[in-house]
Design a protein around this motif. Sequence first.
Motif, mmCIF file in Angstrom:
data_model
loop_
_atom_site.group_PDB
_atom_site.id
_atom_site.type_symbol
_atom_site.label_atom_id
_atom_site.label_comp_id
_atom_site.label_asym_id
_atom_site.label_seq_id
_atom_site.Cartn_x
_atom_site.Cartn_y
_atom_site.Cartn_z
ATOM 1 N N HIS A 17 -4.646 9.650 3.145
ATOM 2 C CA HIS A 17 -5.097 8.539 2.308
ATOM 3 C C HIS A 17 -4.143 8.317 1.136
ATOM 4 O O HIS A 17 -3.844 7.177 0.781
ATOM 5 N N LEU A 18 -3.667 9.407 0.552
ATOM 6 C CA LEU A 18 -2.753 9.282 -0.584
ATOM 7 C C LEU A 18 -1.424 8.667 -0.168
ATOM 8 O O LEU A 18 -0.844 7.873 -0.916
ATOM 9 N N ASP A 19 -0.934 9.004 1.014
ATOM 10 C CA ASP A 19 0.299 8.385 1.515
ATOM 11 C C ASP A 19 0.102 6.881 1.698
ATOM 12 O O ASP A 19 0.972 6.081 1.341
ATOM 13 N N ALA A 20 -1.046 6.487 2.229
ATOM 14 C CA ALA A 20 -1.345 5.067 2.415
ATOM 15 C C ALA A 20 -1.511 4.369 1.061
ATOM 16 O O ALA A 20 -1.074 3.219 0.890
ATOM 17 N N PHE A 21 -2.135 5.050 0.103
ATOM 18 C CA PHE A 21 -2.300 4.513 -1.250
ATOM 19 C C PHE A 21 -0.936 4.256 -1.884
ATOM 20 O O PHE A 21 -0.689 3.189 -2.451
ATOM 21 N N GLU A 22 -0.032 5.223 -1.759
ATOM 22 C CA GLU A 22 1.329 5.051 -2.283
ATOM 23 C C GLU A 22 2.007 3.853 -1.650
ATOM 24 O O GLU A 22 2.615 3.034 -2.337
ATOM 25 N N SER A 78 6.341 0.662 -10.303
ATOM 26 C CA SER A 78 7.653 1.315 -10.258
ATOM 27 C C SER A 78 7.545 2.647 -9.530
ATOM 28 O O SER A 78 6.459 3.232 -9.425
ATOM 29 N N ASP A 79 8.677 3.128 -9.060
ATOM 30 C CA ASP A 79 8.702 4.430 -8.379
ATOM 31 C C ASP A 79 8.191 5.536 -9.307
ATOM 32 O O ASP A 79 7.470 6.434 -8.869
ATOM 33 N N ARG A 80 8.567 5.462 -10.580
ATOM 34 C CA ARG A 80 8.133 6.493 -11.528
ATOM 35 C C ARG A 80 6.616 6.451 -11.708
ATOM 36 O O ARG A 80 5.965 7.494 -11.736
ATOM 37 N N ARG A 102 0.649 9.832 -8.431
ATOM 38 C CA ARG A 102 0.416 10.763 -7.314
ATOM 39 C C ARG A 102 0.318 12.199 -7.821
ATOM 40 O O ARG A 102 -0.540 12.971 -7.390
ATOM 41 N N ALA A 103 1.180 12.566 -8.763
ATOM 42 C CA ALA A 103 1.156 13.929 -9.299
ATOM 43 C C ALA A 103 -0.173 14.211 -10.006
ATOM 44 O O ALA A 103 -0.742 15.299 -9.853
ATOM 45 N N MET A 104 -0.671 13.235 -10.765
ATOM 46 C CA MET A 104 -1.955 13.435 -11.454
ATOM 47 C C MET A 104 -3.102 13.556 -10.446
ATOM 48 O O MET A 104 -3.961 14.440 -10.575
ATOM 49 N N ILE A 105 -3.106 12.683 -9.448
ATOM 50 C CA ILE A 105 -4.153 12.739 -8.424
ATOM 51 C C ILE A 105 -4.093 14.071 -7.679
ATOM 52 O O ILE A 105 -5.116 14.718 -7.459
ATOM 53 N N ASP A 106 -2.884 14.483 -7.300
ATOM 54 C CA ASP A 106 -2.723 15.763 -6.597
ATOM 55 C C ASP A 106 -3.251 16.926 -7.439
ATOM 56 O O ASP A 106 -3.882 17.848 -6.912
#
Length: 125
Positions: free
Chosen positions: A26-31, A39-41, A47-51
């Motif tokens: 799901h996170l890959d699809a969200f990204e 932005s990429d940043r 993603r880092a915060m969610i992880d």
Amino acid sequence: AKRKAGLIDPKQEAFAMYAVRPLAEHLDAFEAATRNRASDRHISDTRAMIDRVIEWCGWSILRDVEADGVNRFANDLRANGRSAATIGHYIGAMKSFATWAHESGRLQYDVLVTLKKPHAKKDRK
């Protein structure tokens, strides 16, 4: 046969299927869905915060995500001296993921809709 007879709702079936898939999918699809809007940043920070929240809460599938876990994580951040602004960023990241999951048909409703960010201006470090 049950599907043809209308006894099985395809949307409910999809929610059930998504509920047990690994959160990483799901996170890959969200990204991927946010690539054209951020932005990429921003994407990598979000993603880092969610992880970090997911790991702290011990969640592995979409069905695990719930507001109480995010609140416990936020309380832990506060207990460790993190600012309201930082806590707000984590809550915002999780809320954006849950909203996307709902809007993309992965969650029946936004499970984090009740979460509120702390008032950063009242708690500046």
